[in-house]
Design a protein around this motif. Structure first.
Motif, PDB file in Angstrom:
ATOM      1  N   LYS A  14       0.815  -1.228   0.000  1.00  0.00           N
ATOM      2  CA  LYS A  14       0.000   0.000   0.000  1.00  0.00           C
ATOM      3  C   LYS A  14       0.841   1.267   0.000  1.00  0.00           C
ATOM      4  O   LYS A  14       0.619   2.161  -0.806  1.00  0.00           O
ATOM      5  CB  LYS A  14      -0.886   0.084   1.251  1.00  0.00           C
ATOM      6  CG  LYS A  14      -1.902  -0.976   1.403  1.00  0.00           C
ATOM      7  CD  LYS A  14      -2.688  -0.763   2.673  1.00  0.00           C
ATOM      8  CE  LYS A  14      -1.854  -0.608   3.923  1.00  0.00           C
ATOM      9  NZ  LYS A  14      -0.850  -1.619   4.198  1.00  0.00           N
ATOM     10  N   SER A  15       1.783   1.342   0.949  1.00  0.00           N
ATOM     11  CA  SER A  15       2.559   2.583   1.081  1.00  0.00           C
ATOM     12  C   SER A  15       3.354   2.841  -0.197  1.00  0.00           C
ATOM     13  O   SER A  15       3.427   3.984  -0.666  1.00  0.00           O
ATOM     14  CB  SER A  15       3.539   2.498   2.251  1.00  0.00           C
ATOM     15  OG  SER A  15       2.880   2.030   3.367  1.00  0.00           O
ATOM     16  N   ARG A  93      -4.774   3.590   4.179  1.00  0.00           N
ATOM     17  CA  ARG A  93      -5.852   3.037   5.008  1.00  0.00           C
ATOM     18  C   ARG A  93      -6.914   4.099   5.318  1.00  0.00           C
ATOM     19  O   ARG A  93      -6.613   5.273   5.518  1.00  0.00           O
ATOM     20  CB  ARG A  93      -5.374   2.435   6.341  1.00  0.00           C
ATOM     21  CG  ARG A  93      -4.392   1.281   6.175  1.00  0.00           C
ATOM     22  CD  ARG A  93      -4.165   0.607   7.519  1.00  0.00           C
ATOM     23  NE  ARG A  93      -3.237  -0.517   7.417  1.00  0.00           N
ATOM     24  CZ  ARG A  93      -3.567  -1.706   6.933  1.00  0.00           C
ATOM     25  NH1 ARG A  93      -4.790  -1.933   6.528  1.00  0.00           N
ATOM     26  NH2 ARG A  93      -2.671  -2.667   6.872  1.00  0.00           N
ATOM     27  N   PHE A  94      -8.176   3.620   5.391  1.00  0.00           N
ATOM     28  CA  PHE A  94      -9.296   4.461   5.831  1.00  0.00           C
ATOM     29  C   PHE A  94     -10.301   3.515   6.478  1.00  0.00           C
ATOM     30  O   PHE A  94      -9.914   2.442   6.959  1.00  0.00           O
ATOM     31  CB  PHE A  94      -9.866   5.244   4.627  1.00  0.00           C
ATOM     32  CG  PHE A  94     -10.598   6.513   4.999  1.00  0.00           C
ATOM     33  CD1 PHE A  94      -9.998   7.495   5.772  1.00  0.00           C
ATOM     34  CD2 PHE A  94     -11.891   6.748   4.555  1.00  0.00           C
ATOM     35  CE1 PHE A  94     -10.674   8.669   6.109  1.00  0.00           C
ATOM     36  CE2 PHE A  94     -12.578   7.917   4.877  1.00  0.00           C
ATOM     37  CZ  PHE A  94     -11.962   8.871   5.656  1.00  0.00           C
ATOM     38  N   TYR A 131      -8.173   1.591  -3.581  1.00  0.00           N
ATOM     39  CA  TYR A 131      -7.390   0.533  -4.222  1.00  0.00           C
ATOM     40  C   TYR A 131      -7.082  -0.520  -3.165  1.00  0.00           C
ATOM     41  O   TYR A 131      -6.392  -0.236  -2.180  1.00  0.00           O
ATOM     42  CB  TYR A 131      -6.097   1.085  -4.829  1.00  0.00           C
ATOM     43  CG  TYR A 131      -6.370   2.110  -5.908  1.00  0.00           C
ATOM     44  CD1 TYR A 131      -6.929   1.714  -7.125  1.00  0.00           C
ATOM     45  CD2 TYR A 131      -6.129   3.465  -5.704  1.00  0.00           C
ATOM     46  CE1 TYR A 131      -7.222   2.641  -8.107  1.00  0.00           C
ATOM     47  CE2 TYR A 131      -6.415   4.402  -6.677  1.00  0.00           C
ATOM     48  CZ  TYR A 131      -6.965   3.977  -7.877  1.00  0.00           C
ATOM     49  OH  TYR A 131      -7.263   4.896  -8.848  1.00  0.00           O
ATOM     50  N   LEU A 132      -7.622  -1.700  -3.385  1.00  0.00           N
ATOM     51  CA  LEU A 132      -7.387  -2.814  -2.468  1.00  0.00           C
ATOM     52  C   LEU A 132      -6.317  -3.706  -3.084  1.00  0.00           C
ATOM     53  O   LEU A 132      -6.526  -4.302  -4.149  1.00  0.00           O
ATOM     54  CB  LEU A 132      -8.698  -3.585  -2.270  1.00  0.00           C
ATOM     55  CG  LEU A 132      -8.605  -4.934  -1.578  1.00  0.00           C
ATOM     56  CD1 LEU A 132      -7.978  -4.820  -0.200  1.00  0.00           C
ATOM     57  CD2 LEU A 132     -10.005  -5.563  -1.460  1.00  0.00           C
ATOM     58  N   ILE A 133      -5.177  -3.763  -2.429  1.00  0.00           N
ATOM     59  CA  ILE A 133      -4.078  -4.581  -2.944  1.00  0.00           C
ATOM     60  C   ILE A 133      -4.177  -5.945  -2.277  1.00  0.00           C
ATOM     61  O   ILE A 133      -3.961  -6.078  -1.075  1.00  0.00           O
ATOM     62  CB  ILE A 133      -2.721  -3.916  -2.685  1.00  0.00           C
ATOM     63  CG1 ILE A 133      -2.746  -2.507  -3.286  1.00  0.00           C
ATOM     64  CG2 ILE A 133      -1.598  -4.767  -3.271  1.00  0.00           C
ATOM     65  CD1 ILE A 133      -1.450  -1.768  -3.233  1.00  0.00           C
ATOM     66  N   GLU A 134      -4.543  -6.923  -3.090  1.00  0.00           N
ATOM     67  CA  GLU A 134      -4.845  -8.236  -2.525  1.00  0.00           C
ATOM     68  C   GLU A 134      -3.638  -9.172  -2.612  1.00  0.00           C
ATOM     69  O   GLU A 134      -3.131  -9.434  -3.705  1.00  0.00           O
ATOM     70  CB  GLU A 134      -6.024  -8.850  -3.285  1.00  0.00           C
ATOM     71  CG  GLU A 134      -6.590 -10.035  -2.541  1.00  0.00           C
ATOM     72  CD  GLU A 134      -7.775 -10.637  -3.274  1.00  0.00           C
ATOM     73  OE1 GLU A 134      -8.858 -10.650  -2.697  1.00  0.00           O
ATOM     74  OE2 GLU A 134      -7.598 -11.077  -4.413  1.00  0.00           O
TER      75      GLU A 134
END
Ligand code: ADP
Ligand code: TYD
Length: 217
Positions: A14-15, A93-94, A131-134
């Protein structure tokens, strides 16, 4: 202006992607603020220290409230004023993290109840795009290896992370307009190109969920 969030397991990338997207927006002349959760303000950073301290025993519902308290402060102090000033806000994140980690991971609350709660906490503010990084919990763990010692959340165990993973899968399915699910096993470059293409569509108004009106919902 746009509110964009990144979601995924700890170590999903994510970062990395949030920084790359921020740089891309800046190259295109946008003013951008990158915030992390929990954090982003002095008060929220103090709450973060409490939440991640391995020595601390925190009751699950208190945990839910503390993450939400940090978010409420960040929205009031930073996110809303920035959006109103025309700044693109990117959050590492949220509220979806709370649904995945506290809702599913800790088995705390019904998603429907949580959704209503999140709207109260943020005053109705919802990201234009998430954006969900799976990646699997196993790959996430291997990517975290070599980082500093596990914090309180990371020390929650394999079963916990499996439930968080399931929570994110549920989110991807139930919020498919807003949440873009990306295969996090791809390279950093591949992922960032996919995100840029979507961000471009968002700017041009062709992305379905993104209208750039995050602050006024
Ligand atoms: P997060 O913010 O989700 O915890 P990071 O962006 O800090 O994740 O990435 C965790 C680690 O994985 C870092 O060492 C980063 O360089 C690496 N990484 C990030 N994205 C990828 C990727 N797509 N493929 C391989 N390694 C990655
Ligand atoms: P952080 O170091 O920011 O995450 P990452 O390791 O992904 O870079 O740590 C934040 C931790 O808090 C992470 O384990 C996810 C967790 N978390 C929740 O459980 N609920 C929430 O609402 C948020 C925002 C984070």
């Amino acid at each position: 202006m746009f509110l964009v969030s990144f979601e995924g397991l700890d170590g999903s990338g994510k970062s990395t992607q949030a920084h790359l997207l921020a740089a891309w927006y800046r190259e295109r002349g946008f003013e951008v603020e990158l915030l992390r959760e929990p954090g982003g303000t002095d008060t929220s950073e103090i709450i973060r220290d409490l939440l991640l301290d391995r020595e601390r025993r925190i009751d699950p519902f208190a945990e839910l409230l503390l993450f939400s308290a940090a978010r409420s402060q960040m929205v009031t102090e930073k996110v809303r004023p920035l959006l109103e000033a025309g700044v693109v806000v990117i959050c590492d994140r949220f509220f979806d993290s709370t649904t995945a980690y506290q809702g599913f991971g800790r088995g705390l609350a019904e998603p429907v109840w949580l959704n209503a709660f999140h709207r109260q906490v943020t005053g109705g503010l919802v990201p234009d795009r998430t954006y969900l990084i799976e990646i699997t919990p196993e790959l996430a763990r291997s990517r975290r290896q070599g980082r500093s010692e596990d914090d309180r959340m990371e020390a929650s165990g394999e079963e916990f992370y499996r439930r968080v993973y399931d929570g994110y899968r549920w989110l991807a399915e139930s919020e498919s307009d807003r949440v873009r699910c990306l295969d996090g096993s791809g390279s950093i470059q591949e992922l960032s190109e996919t995100i840029r293409r979507d961000a471009e569509a968002l700017i041009n108004g062709t992305g379905r969920a993104g209208s750039g009106n995050a602050a006024t919902i």
